[in-house]
Design an enzyme around this catalytic site. Structure first.
Site, short mmCIF file in Angstrom:
data_model
loop_
_atom_site.label_atom_id
_atom_site.label_comp_id
_atom_site.label_asym_id
_atom_site.label_seq_id
_atom_site.Cartn_x
_atom_site.Cartn_y
_atom_site.Cartn_z
CB CYS A 83 -37.61 -73.08 5.26
SG CYS A 83 -36.73 -71.53 5.46
CB CYS A 86 -40.34 -75.99 -0.43
SG CYS A 86 -41.17 -74.71 -1.38
CG HIS A 87 -36.71 -77.25 1.83
ND1 HIS A 87 -36.07 -77.89 0.78
CD2 HIS A 87 -36.57 -75.93 1.61
CE1 HIS A 87 -35.56 -76.95 -0.03
NE2 HIS A 87 -35.86 -75.76 0.45
CB CYS A 121 -34.14 -70.76 -0.72
SG CYS A 121 -34.69 -72.36 -1.28
CB CYS A 184 -4.18 -70.36 3.63
SG CYS A 184 -5.16 -69.06 2.84
CB CYS A 187 -0.60 -70.48 9.20
SG CYS A 187 0.16 -68.93 9.67
CG HIS A 188 -4.15 -72.69 8.71
ND1 HIS A 188 -4.38 -72.71 10.05
CD2 HIS A 188 -4.42 -71.42 8.30
CE1 HIS A 188 -4.81 -71.50 10.44
NE2 HIS A 188 -4.84 -70.71 9.39
NE ARG A 225 -10.66 -68.34 12.96
CZ ARG A 225 -9.54 -67.82 12.51
NH1 ARG A 225 -9.57 -66.90 11.56
NH2 ARG A 225 -8.38 -68.22 12.99
CB CYS A 229 -7.12 -65.87 8.25
SG CYS A 229 -6.78 -67.19 9.43
#
Lengths: 268, 106
Positions: A83, A86-87, A121, A184, A187-188, A225, A229
């Site tokens: 990585c 290049c970076h 990448c 979703c 609830c949220h 995660r 749900c």
């Protein structure tokens, strides 16, 4: 005559509502006003908050260190590139990157989350096999890259070509799913701060991911995660890396605009 | 995976307590879980952990399946002289881990 008059008024009201919806779709007012925006960490207990705040007690940094090592590791395949080839120095080149993800990728014509970007990448530049989602290597690299944006405001872009994915994500977010038949948003958005069994419902932000979940006893991505749900509402499970999960991730990132990146976070 | 992360003060005055913190990468498999096929997963936890200060044992723990994954330990050692802290641990499968940290006493 009276009923015709009613129909006329109703259609006028309908047109006005449609116009409002149209304007809303284009002006994109916040889902949650800045004044009530709360990171998930604010719903956590003092022990979890303490763990996240202390870089040594936070187990997520075990993955960060792995990611840092992988960042410099040269590919065994044809490219021989790491990585870093290049970076360069990630603390400079990756600063602010995670705050902008998920983002549209012109090459593939789709929206990439950070994991998909890293794998792209790997495949195209490093000529390596993609890393498995939820593997320690991919979580490590993602956590290492995300750490470079820690404290910066979430700032995913939803204009231009990312707009379609955002719209799909927003629809998914508000659609009832599964045997539980809940969305979703129910609830949220409508019930955050209230109790669901022993848990306090959070606003469902992804700004701490990849995060160490005490429940999992390991690190996990935002997709994992979200899948938890989806399992909870007993809906059909999308595959890891599925488009609808990325769409949701983008919607969540937009919804969390203004919250700081907390990765690698700690959650219960 | 980083096997462990260690944190202690850069320098401590002689006779004072050195706060030692170590976080070790380990799944700490309890032995109470089953895999997707229903077969029990064998217990594999870090069984013993020990810390030596210039070769002298100063701290040891015997762990069991009640300890969470990726254990985090914090303990105190009295600063005597500059040297090294050696950490060593072994799990149920016999895999050993080692780490070292320099102590500077002023």
């Amino acid at each position: 005559m009276n009923s015709l008059h009613n129909v006329f008024i109703r259609s006028l009201l309908f047109a006005a509502a449609a116009l409002l919806l149209f304007c809303e779709a284009h002006a994109q007012p916040r889902a949650l006003p800045l004044g009530v925006l709360r990171s998930g960490i604010e719903f956590a207990g003092a022990d979890v908050r303490g763990m996240q705040a202390d870089d040594l007690a936070n187990p997520g940094f075990l993955w960060v260190e792995r990611g840092e090592k992988l960042w410099r590791e040269e590919a065994s395949g044809a490219s021989g590139k790491s990585c870093a080839s290049c970076h360069g120095d990630a603390t400079a080149s990756m600063r602010g990157v995670a705050a902008r993800y998920p983002a549209f990728d012109a090459g593939s014509g789709t929206v990439f989350d950070l994991e998909a970007r890293i794998n792209d990448c790997r495949v195209r530049r490093q000529k390596q096999e993609p890393l498995l989602r939820e593997s320690d290597d991919l979580l490590g690299l993602t956590a290492y890259v995300a750490l470079q944006s820690k404290g910066m405001s979430m700032a995913a872009r939803i204009d231009g070509p990312a707009g379609a994915a955002f719209d799909r994500g927003r629809v998914l977010y508000g659609t009832r799913h599964g045997q539980m038949n809940i969305s979703c948003a129910q609830c949220h958005e409508q019930n955050w701060g209230k109790r669901l069994y022993a848990e306090t419902l959070s606003q469902g932000h992804g700004n701490a991911f990849p995060a160490y979940k005490l429940e999992w006893q390991t690190m996990g991505s935002l997709q994992r995660r979200i899948r938890a749900c989806i399992f909870g509402v007993r809906a059909e499970m999308p595959a890891a890396g599925a488009q609808e999960l990325t769409d949701l991730e983008l919607y969540l990132a937009w919804r969390a605009q203004g919250l700081p990146v907390e990765a690698p976070g700690v959650r219960r | 995976m980083a096997d462990s992360r260690i944190n202690l003060a850069a320098a401590t005055r002689q006779g004072e307590a050195i706060e030692v913190r170590i976080s070790i990468r380990h799944a700490m498999e309890t032995g109470y879980r089953t895999d997707d096929g229903g077969k029990p997963v064998a217990r594999n936890v870090i069984r013993n952990f020990a810390c030596r200060y210039n070769g002298v044992p100063v701290f040891a723990v015997r762990m069991s399946s009640g300890i969470a994954a990726n254990p985090y330990l914090r303990f105190f050692v009295t600063a005597r002289e500059s040297g090294t802290l050696d950490f060593e641990w072994v799990d149920d499968a016999g895999a050993r881990g080692m780490a070292q940290a320099a102590v500077k006493v002023v």
